[in-house]
Design a protein around this motif. Structure first.
Motif, PDB file in Angstrom:
ATOM      1  N   LEU A  87       0.843  -1.198   0.000  1.00  0.00           N
ATOM      2  CA  LEU A  87       0.000   0.000   0.000  1.00  0.00           C
ATOM      3  C   LEU A  87       0.875   1.244   0.000  1.00  0.00           C
ATOM      4  O   LEU A  87       1.805   1.355   0.798  1.00  0.00           O
ATOM      5  CB  LEU A  87      -0.897   0.009   1.237  1.00  0.00           C
ATOM      6  CG  LEU A  87      -1.739   1.277   1.448  1.00  0.00           C
ATOM      7  CD1 LEU A  87      -2.786   1.426   0.345  1.00  0.00           C
ATOM      8  CD2 LEU A  87      -2.410   1.256   2.817  1.00  0.00           C
ATOM      9  N   LYS A  88       0.555   2.155  -0.919  1.00  0.00           N
ATOM     10  CA  LYS A  88       1.134   3.511  -0.885  1.00  0.00           C
ATOM     11  C   LYS A  88      -0.017   4.494  -0.808  1.00  0.00           C
ATOM     12  O   LYS A  88      -0.946   4.442  -1.616  1.00  0.00           O
ATOM     13  CB  LYS A  88       1.993   3.767  -2.128  1.00  0.00           C
ATOM     14  CG  LYS A  88       2.759   5.104  -2.088  1.00  0.00           C
ATOM     15  CD  LYS A  88       1.993   6.253  -2.676  1.00  0.00           C
ATOM     16  CE  LYS A  88       1.889   6.164  -4.183  1.00  0.00           C
ATOM     17  NZ  LYS A  88       1.112   7.306  -4.749  1.00  0.00           N
ATOM     18  N   CYS A  89       0.023   5.391   0.169  1.00  0.00           N
ATOM     19  CA  CYS A  89      -1.083   6.320   0.381  1.00  0.00           C
ATOM     20  C   CYS A  89      -0.564   7.748   0.491  1.00  0.00           C
ATOM     21  O   CYS A  89       0.195   8.067   1.409  1.00  0.00           O
ATOM     22  CB  CYS A  89      -1.842   5.932   1.656  1.00  0.00           C
ATOM     23  SG  CYS A  89      -3.211   7.040   2.050  1.00  0.00           S
ATOM     24  N   ASP A  90      -0.972   8.594  -0.434  1.00  0.00           N
ATOM     25  CA  ASP A  90      -0.635  10.019  -0.399  1.00  0.00           C
ATOM     26  C   ASP A  90      -1.870  10.780  -0.869  1.00  0.00           C
ATOM     27  O   ASP A  90      -1.975  11.174  -2.036  1.00  0.00           O
ATOM     28  CB  ASP A  90       0.566  10.305  -1.301  1.00  0.00           C
ATOM     29  CG  ASP A  90       0.984  11.775  -1.259  1.00  0.00           C
ATOM     30  OD1 ASP A  90       0.441  12.530  -0.433  1.00  0.00           O
ATOM     31  OD2 ASP A  90       1.840  12.172  -2.075  1.00  0.00           O
ATOM     32  N   ILE A  91      -2.844  10.942   0.030  1.00  0.00           N
ATOM     33  CA  ILE A  91      -4.141  11.498  -0.362  1.00  0.00           C
ATOM     34  C   ILE A  91      -4.433  12.833   0.345  1.00  0.00           C
ATOM     35  O   ILE A  91      -5.579  13.174   0.604  1.00  0.00           O
ATOM     36  CB  ILE A  91      -5.278  10.473  -0.155  1.00  0.00           C
ATOM     37  CG1 ILE A  91      -5.283   9.909   1.260  1.00  0.00           C
ATOM     38  CG2 ILE A  91      -5.150   9.343  -1.173  1.00  0.00           C
ATOM     39  CD1 ILE A  91      -6.447   8.929   1.516  1.00  0.00           C
ATOM     40  N   GLU A  92      -3.355  13.544   0.651  1.00  0.00           N
ATOM     41  CA  GLU A  92      -3.418  14.963   1.020  1.00  0.00           C
ATOM     42  C   GLU A  92      -4.352  15.249   2.199  1.00  0.00           C
ATOM     43  O   GLU A  92      -5.180  16.151   2.151  1.00  0.00           O
ATOM     44  CB  GLU A  92      -3.852  15.795  -0.201  1.00  0.00           C
ATOM     45  CG  GLU A  92      -2.982  15.609  -1.428  1.00  0.00           C
ATOM     46  CD  GLU A  92      -1.510  15.949  -1.174  1.00  0.00           C
ATOM     47  OE1 GLU A  92      -1.254  16.829  -0.343  1.00  0.00           O
ATOM     48  OE2 GLU A  92      -0.644  15.331  -1.812  1.00  0.00           O
ATOM     49  N   GLY A  93      -4.208  14.497   3.267  1.00  0.00           N
ATOM     50  CA  GLY A  93      -4.967  14.751   4.478  1.00  0.00           C
ATOM     51  C   GLY A  93      -6.192  13.883   4.660  1.00  0.00           C
ATOM     52  O   GLY A  93      -6.712  13.749   5.773  1.00  0.00           O
ATOM     53  N   HIS A  94      -6.673  13.259   3.588  1.00  0.00           N
ATOM     54  CA  HIS A  94      -7.848  12.382   3.697  1.00  0.00           C
ATOM     55  C   HIS A  94      -7.489  11.036   4.318  1.00  0.00           C
ATOM     56  O   HIS A  94      -8.377  10.221   4.599  1.00  0.00           O
ATOM     57  CB  HIS A  94      -8.486  12.181   2.320  1.00  0.00           C
ATOM     58  CG  HIS A  94      -9.009  13.459   1.717  1.00  0.00           C
ATOM     59  ND1 HIS A  94     -10.153  14.070   2.167  1.00  0.00           N
ATOM     60  CD2 HIS A  94      -8.521  14.245   0.727  1.00  0.00           C
ATOM     61  CE1 HIS A  94     -10.364  15.176   1.469  1.00  0.00           C
ATOM     62  NE2 HIS A  94      -9.386  15.304   0.593  1.00  0.00           N
ATOM     63  N   GLU A  95      -6.181  10.801   4.534  1.00  0.00           N
ATOM     64  CA  GLU A  95      -5.773   9.535   5.160  1.00  0.00           C
ATOM     65  C   GLU A  95      -6.322   9.400   6.575  1.00  0.00           C
ATOM     66  O   GLU A  95      -6.518   8.282   7.072  1.00  0.00           O
ATOM     67  CB  GLU A  95      -4.245   9.406   5.183  1.00  0.00           C
ATOM     68  CG  GLU A  95      -3.499  10.407   6.030  1.00  0.00           C
ATOM     69  CD  GLU A  95      -3.198  11.711   5.314  1.00  0.00           C
ATOM     70  OE1 GLU A  95      -2.478  12.547   5.893  1.00  0.00           O
ATOM     71  OE2 GLU A  95      -3.680  11.893   4.172  1.00  0.00           O
ATOM     72  N   TRP A  96      -6.592  10.541   7.237  1.00  0.00           N
ATOM     73  CA  TRP A  96      -7.049  10.454   8.625  1.00  0.00           C
ATOM     74  C   TRP A  96      -8.433   9.831   8.718  1.00  0.00           C
ATOM     75  O   TRP A  96      -8.684   8.985   9.572  1.00  0.00           O
ATOM     76  CB  TRP A  96      -7.051  11.848   9.259  1.00  0.00           C
ATOM     77  CG  TRP A  96      -5.678  12.438   9.244  1.00  0.00           C
ATOM     78  CD1 TRP A  96      -5.238  13.506   8.525  1.00  0.00           C
ATOM     79  CD2 TRP A  96      -4.538  11.958   9.967  1.00  0.00           C
ATOM     80  NE1 TRP A  96      -3.908  13.722   8.742  1.00  0.00           N
ATOM     81  CE2 TRP A  96      -3.444  12.791   9.634  1.00  0.00           C
ATOM     82  CE3 TRP A  96      -4.329  10.914  10.859  1.00  0.00           C
ATOM     83  CZ2 TRP A  96      -2.173  12.604  10.162  1.00  0.00           C
ATOM     84  CZ3 TRP A  96      -3.064  10.729  11.391  1.00  0.00           C
ATOM     85  CH2 TRP A  96      -2.013  11.570  11.038  1.00  0.00           C
ATOM     86  N   GLU A  97      -9.329  10.228   7.838  1.00  0.00           N
ATOM     87  CA  GLU A  97     -10.659   9.619   7.827  1.00  0.00           C
ATOM     88  C   GLU A  97     -10.568   8.145   7.455  1.00  0.00           C
ATOM     89  O   GLU A  97     -11.224   7.288   8.055  1.00  0.00           O
ATOM     90  CB  GLU A  97     -11.574  10.356   6.845  1.00  0.00           C
ATOM     91  CG  GLU A  97     -12.992   9.787   6.833  1.00  0.00           C
ATOM     92  CD  GLU A  97     -13.838  10.345   5.709  1.00  0.00           C
ATOM     93  OE1 GLU A  97     -14.990   9.908   5.582  1.00  0.00           O
ATOM     94  OE2 GLU A  97     -13.338  11.192   4.943  1.00  0.00           O
TER      95      GLU A  97
END
Length: 310
Positions: A188-198
Motif C-alpha cells: 500500500l502507498k497512500c498520499d491522499i493529502e490529508g484524507h488519510e485520517w478519515e
C-alpha cells in the motif's frame, strides 16, 4: 555579570530570528538581564514572541503545553523506527518528491495499491517495471500520466465511510471488489493529502494485514493541538502499528516544522511500515535522513529527524 551586546543579539536571533531592534534595546538588556537564560526566557514570554507562536498562515506553530506533551509522546513512541534484520532498504520512485524508501522485500508481491497519484507515478512505474501490478486510485485527474500494461488507474477517490458520492469508495470495498481481502502479499502507498485520517480512523488493523509493506504520508500534523485531530492521530497510529512496525521515516520539507507540547515535528511525515511476520525486527538507532533519502523540495535543506525516538 553583565551581558555583552553580542550576546543580546544572539538571544534575539534565537527567539525572533533577527538581532535586537536598536542600541537602546541592547543597552537595556546588558544591564537588566541576569544571564543568557534569563534573557531568553524573558524574550520567549514577550508579547511579540507569543504572537509569533500563534501564526504562520494562521496555524499554531509553538506550544509548550505539558498536557499536550503527555498525550502526544506515548503515541509518537509507537512510531519508533525498527530495523528489518537480514534485509536492505531501497528507494522506489524518482529523486526528491515522489520517491520512497522501502525494505527490499518485493518478491512474491501480488499487487500494489497506489492511493493518490496526481501527476507523479514514478513509484508506480518502478514497481510495474519489476513485474508488479499497480492498482491506482485518484479521482482528481482525467487520466493516468503514463501508460504501462501493469498500471490500472481508476477515477476513484478514497473515503472512510461509504457515502453517496460515486467518485469515492472505501478501501475495504475496493479490496473486496478485487478479491484481495484475504491476501497477505499486497503493498500500500497512500498520499491522499490529508484524507488519510478519515480512512485510517475507520480501518481495522486486520484489514491492514493484507499489506506486507505500507508507505504513507501523514499530512497536517500541525493540527494535533485540536483534541479531535489528536484522537484521530492516536487511532490512526494504533491501526498502523498493531501488526506493522515503522522501518523508515522521512520529513517532507515542503511544509514547515512546528513545536507542540515541546516536541518538534514536521507538518508532513512519510512513514514506511513492514508487517511483523516478514522479518525479525529490532529497535533501530538509525539516523534520519539516510543516504537513500532526498529532500522533497530540492532547493531546501532536508529536515533532520535524528533517531526519531521519544
Amino acid at each position: 555579570m553583565n551581558l555583552t551586546e553580542e550576546e543580546v543579539d544572539w538571544a534575539y536571533q534565537v527567539v525572533f530570528g533577527r538581532p535586537a531592534e536598536n542600541d537602546d534595546v541592547r543597552s537595556f538588556w546588558t544591564v537588566n538581564a541576569v544571564d543568557l537564560r534569563h534573557l531568553v526566557d524573558s524574550l520567549v514570554e514577550s508579547n511579540e514572541a507569543i504572537a509569533n507562536r500563534h501564526s504562520v498562515d494562521g496555524d499554531v506553530v509553538h506550544d509548550l503545553s505539558p498536557a499536550i506533551q503527555a498525550r502526544l509522546v506515548p503515541i509518537l513512541r509507537r512510531l519508533r523506527p525498527h530495523r528489518a534484520i537480514g534485509a536492505e532498504k531501497i528507494r522506489i520512485g524518482r529523486d526528491h518528491d515522489g520517491g520512497y524508501v522501502m525494505v527490499d522485500d518485493l518478491d512474491g508481491v501480488q499487487a500494489a495499491y497506489s492511493l493518490g497519484i496526481s501527476d507523479d507515478v514514478s513509484w508506480d512505474f518502478d514497481l510495474a517495471n519489476r513485474g508488479i501490478e499497480v492498482l491506482q486510485f485518484d479521482h482528481t485527474i482525467a487520466r493516468c500520466p503514463i501508460e504501462h500494461p501493469l498500471l490500472r488507474w481508476s477515477k476513484l477517490g478514497i473515503e472512510g465511510l461509504p457515502s453517496d458520492d460515486a467518485q469515492l469508495d472505501t478501501l475495504p470495498n475496493i479490496l473486496t471488489r478485487n478479491a484481495h481481502r484475504d491476501r497477505t502479499d499486497l503493498i500500500l502507498k497512500c498520499d491522499i493529502e490529508g484524507h488519510e485520517w478519515e480512512m485510517l480512523s475507520h480501518l481495522s488493523s486486520n484489514l491492514l494485514d493484507c499489506f506486507r509493506q505500507i508507505v504513507i504520508e501523514l499530512h497536517v500534523l500541525n493540527r494535533i493541538k485540536e483534541p479531535a485531530f489528536l484522537d484521530a492521530f492516536r487511532r490512526a497510529v494504533h491501526a498502523l502499528t498493531a501488526n506493522h512496525r515503522v522501518v523508515h521515516v522521512h520529513a517532507n520539507n515542503c511544509a514547515p516544522y512546528f513545536i507542540l507540547g515541546g516536541v518538534p515535528l514536521p507538518s508532513v511525515l512519510e512513514l514506511t511500515l513492514l508487517r511483523r511476520d516478514r522479518r525479525p525486527l529490532e529497535p533501530s538507532d538509525e539516523v534520519f535522513p539516510t543516504r537513500l533519502d532526498m529532500p522533497n523540495a530540492p532547493h531546501l535543506a532536508d529536515f533532520v529527524l535524528g533517531t526519531f525516538q521519544f
